[in-house]
Enzyme design. Structure first.
Site, PDB file in Angstrom:
ATOM      1  N   SER A 124       0.835  -1.206   0.000  1.00 20.57           N
ATOM      2  CA  SER A 124       0.000   0.000   0.000  1.00 20.57           C
ATOM      3  C   SER A 124       0.864   1.248   0.000  1.00 20.57           C
ATOM      4  O   SER A 124       1.943   1.270   0.620  1.00 20.57           O
ATOM      5  CB  SER A 124      -0.862  -0.020   1.261  1.00 20.57           C
ATOM      6  OG  SER A 124      -1.456   1.228   1.481  1.00 20.57           O
ATOM      7  N   TYR A 148      -1.977  -0.994  10.620  1.00 20.73           N
ATOM      8  CA  TYR A 148      -2.200  -1.536   9.266  1.00 20.73           C
ATOM      9  C   TYR A 148      -0.991  -1.237   8.380  1.00 20.73           C
ATOM     10  O   TYR A 148      -0.435  -2.133   7.737  1.00 20.73           O
ATOM     11  CB  TYR A 148      -3.477  -0.930   8.656  1.00 20.73           C
ATOM     12  CG  TYR A 148      -3.574  -1.143   7.167  1.00 20.73           C
ATOM     13  CD1 TYR A 148      -3.839  -2.403   6.646  1.00 20.73           C
ATOM     14  CD2 TYR A 148      -3.359  -0.091   6.272  1.00 20.73           C
ATOM     15  CE1 TYR A 148      -3.894  -2.607   5.274  1.00 20.73           C
ATOM     16  CE2 TYR A 148      -3.416  -0.291   4.906  1.00 20.73           C
ATOM     17  CZ  TYR A 148      -3.678  -1.539   4.406  1.00 20.73           C
ATOM     18  OH  TYR A 148      -3.712  -1.736   3.051  1.00 20.73           O
ATOM     19  N   LYS A 152       1.994  -3.774   6.649  1.00 24.20           N
ATOM     20  CA  LYS A 152       2.414  -3.829   5.233  1.00 24.20           C
ATOM     21  C   LYS A 152       3.914  -3.593   5.126  1.00 24.20           C
ATOM     22  O   LYS A 152       4.616  -4.272   4.356  1.00 24.20           O
ATOM     23  CB  LYS A 152       1.648  -2.784   4.416  1.00 24.20           C
ATOM     24  CG  LYS A 152       0.170  -3.100   4.238  1.00 24.20           C
ATOM     25  CD  LYS A 152      -0.048  -4.322   3.352  1.00 24.20           C
ATOM     26  CE  LYS A 152      -1.500  -4.720   3.215  1.00 24.20           C
ATOM     27  NZ  LYS A 152      -1.691  -5.993   2.512  1.00 24.20           N
TER      28      LYS A 152
HETATM   29  C1  WQD Z   1      -9.968   8.994   0.833  1.00 30.45           C
HETATM   30  C2  WQD Z   1     -10.234  10.465   1.099  1.00 30.45           C
HETATM   31  C3  WQD Z   1     -10.590  10.941   3.419  1.00 30.45           C
HETATM   32  C4  WQD Z   1     -14.321   8.682   3.788  1.00 30.45           C
HETATM   33  C5  WQD Z   1      -7.059   4.140   3.113  1.00 30.45           C
HETATM   34  C6  WQD Z   1      -5.834   3.461   3.650  1.00 30.45           C
HETATM   35  C7  WQD Z   1      -5.036   2.905   2.520  1.00 30.45           C
HETATM   36  C8  WQD Z   1      -5.870   1.983   1.692  1.00 30.45           C
HETATM   37  C9  WQD Z   1      -7.117   2.655   1.241  1.00 30.45           C
HETATM   38  C10 WQD Z   1      -6.618  -0.243   2.114  1.00 30.45           C
HETATM   39  C11 WQD Z   1      -9.504  10.989   2.322  1.00 30.45           C
HETATM   40  C12 WQD Z   1     -11.831  11.214   2.629  1.00 30.45           C
HETATM   41  C13 WQD Z   1     -13.162   9.272   3.342  1.00 30.45           C
HETATM   42  C14 WQD Z   1     -15.439   9.511   4.086  1.00 30.45           C
HETATM   43  C15 WQD Z   1     -14.142  11.425   3.441  1.00 30.45           C
HETATM   44  N1  WQD Z   1      -6.148   0.843   2.493  1.00 30.45           N
HETATM   45  N2  WQD Z   1     -13.062  10.616   3.165  1.00 30.45           N
HETATM   46  N3  WQD Z   1     -15.292  10.860   3.908  1.00 30.45           N
HETATM   47  O1  WQD Z   1      -7.628   7.018   3.784  1.00 30.45           O
HETATM   48  O2  WQD Z   1      -6.754   7.540   1.467  1.00 30.45           O
HETATM   49  O3  WQD Z   1      -6.669   5.237   2.303  1.00 30.45           O
HETATM   50  O4  WQD Z   1      -7.792   3.224   2.344  1.00 30.45           O
HETATM   51  O5  WQD Z   1      -7.112  -1.030   1.656  1.00 30.45           O
HETATM   52  O6  WQD Z   1      -3.952   2.234   3.017  1.00 30.45           O
HETATM   53  O7  WQD Z   1      -5.062   4.377   4.372  1.00 30.45           O
HETATM   54  O8  WQD Z   1      -8.835   6.178   1.691  1.00 30.45           O
HETATM   55  O9  WQD Z   1     -11.157   6.174   0.906  1.00 30.45           O
HETATM   56  O10 WQD Z   1     -10.714   6.232   3.400  1.00 30.45           O
HETATM   57  O11 WQD Z   1     -10.234   8.260   2.016  1.00 30.45           O
HETATM   58  O12 WQD Z   1     -14.077  12.665   3.311  1.00 30.45           O
HETATM   59  O13 WQD Z   1     -16.506   9.045   4.506  1.00 30.45           O
HETATM   60  O14 WQD Z   1     -11.627  10.621   1.374  1.00 30.45           O
HETATM   61  O15 WQD Z   1     -10.416  11.885   4.445  1.00 30.45           O
HETATM   62  O16 WQD Z   1      -9.159  12.324   2.056  1.00 30.45           O
HETATM   63  P1  WQD Z   1      -7.437   6.605   2.384  1.00 30.45           P
HETATM   64  P2  WQD Z   1     -10.310   6.638   2.023  1.00 30.45           P
END
Ligand code: WQD
Length: 339
Positions: A124, A148, A152
């Site tokens: 990741s 997490y 990785k």
């Molecule tokens: C994306 C953007 C949030 C939800 C994580 C892990 C990564 C990978 C993918 C595994 C960010 C914003 C999110 C919501 C929002 N892991 N957001 N409202 O955090 O970049 O990555 O998931 O499988 O290792 O760290 O992904 O989709 O959670 O967030 O505003 O309800 O959307 O703050 O800017 P992230 P995400």
């Protein structure tokens, strides 16, 4: 060539299975179905028109792994099985290290015992930690920000030590950015249990009427519109990256350790994604601006060139297609595989 796909019934696994099968690879899915459905495998069969051998097992069960490898004459492994929710990893670190780190160690033991030496591993972009510069290239320093990410990174380090101790191994470590979207058939897609942690499934569930409004976590980041920026990549592009990496390991005479980003190189904000999804589903997505989510970074995206040079792989799909495909899946399966 016969590949064992651990975690093969999950979101990345099903799409990777389709891409492997459609490129002439034989696949055996190995999954404990802790966060996936047997129905997902049936859908892969429907898309590909092929019957898929499936072994229900946990990656921490060495004897089950060895039996699967021997029975099916497996010659390489794509290892996707693992837990993936950052918040849950903070609450239950032992589960994360057990599944992700111990699970990989047991798999490596099973591979050693059966003479397998080719492995593609699902890592990741989270291993880069706080950006020291952007885009992240593969030489960017690594540091974990939560259990997490640490799991990785630990596996990456274990694989590097393994390779240096015994260069008969051929290893590809793929650092995913943010996979979204679904197969264009709408038959397989992301189906998170409970309340989605990730942005895209949350938006999709709002669009289909399962949830009221998206919470936008932070609108005061130093980004063009104040919301977080990520490198979203179509899951079918990601799947094709696995096929390319596997084929590279299989065709290579000399062993190697590849570490490659799988991203598009493009950053999109949370509001960009909401608006792209609105265009795809032809509805207004209600959202509220909320506080930042603890542990989130403002912005990151990939330097995708190494994968292009090494594998001849490049992401093809844009955000419009990612959202259109995610919406097709969600609208055809409003309650996921239980629909
Ligand atoms: C994306 C953007 C949030 C939800 C994580 C892990 C990564 C990978 C993918 C595994 C960010 C914003 C999110 C919501 C929002 N892991 N957001 N409202 O955090 O970049 O990555 O998931 O499988 O290792 O760290 O992904 O989709 O959670 O967030 O505003 O309800 O959307 O703050 O800017 P992230 P995400």
């Amino acid at each position: 060539m016969k590949t064992l796909l651990t975690g093969g019934a999950g979101y990345i696994g099903t799409h990777t299975a389709v891409e492997l099968l459609q490129n002439g690879h034989e696949v055996v899915i190995y999954d404990n179905f802790s966060n996936s459905h047997p129905e997902a495998v049936r859908r892969v069969e429907k898309i590909t028109g092929q019957k898929i051998k499936t072994v229900q097992g946990d990656v921490r069960e060495q004897s089950t792994l060895e039996a699967a490898i021997r029975e099916h004459s497996i010659d390489s492994v794509v290892h996707l099985a693992g837990k993936k929710a950052v918040g849950e990893s903070v609450a239950h670190p032992v589960d994360y290290f057990d599944n992700n780190v111990n699970g990989t160690l047991v798999l490596l033991r099973a591979m050693q015992a059966t003479g397998l030496r080719k492995l593609v591993f699902s890592s990741s972009a989270t291993v880069y930690g706080v950006p020291q510069y952007l885009p992240y290239d593969e030489a960017h320093p690594t540091s974990a920000m939560n259990p997490y990410g640490r799991s990785k990174l630990m596996v990456e380090e274990i694989l590097s030590d393994l390779y240096h101790s015994d260069p008969s191994w051929s290893l590809a470590v793929l650092r995913y950015f943010n996979p979204i979207g679904a197969h264009s058939s709408g038959w397989i897609g992301e189906d998170p249990a409970g309340i989605p942690n990730n942005l895209l499934p949350y938006i999709a569930q709002v669009a289909v009427g399962r949830r009221d409004a998206v919470q936008v976590f932070g609108s005061d980041y130093p980004t063009p519109d104040g919301t977080g920026v990520r490198d979203y990549i179509h899951v079918m592009d990601l799947a094709r990256g696995h096929v390319k990496a596997l084929e590279k390991l299989q065709s290579q005479q000399s062993p190697e350790l590849l570490t490659l980003n799988l991203g598009t190189g493009q950053g999109h904000s949370v509001l960009d994604v909401i608006h792209a999804f609105e265009a795809a589903c032809k509805k207004t997505i209600p959202y509220v601006l909320a506080d930042r989510r603890p542990g989130d970074l403002a912005s990151y995206y990939a330097a995708p060139h190494a994968a292009q040079q090494t594998l001849g792989w490049q992401a093809q799909y844009d955000l419009t297609t990612m959202c259109a495909d995610a919406w097709r899946w969600q609208s055809q399966n409003p309650n996921g595989y239980l629909s």
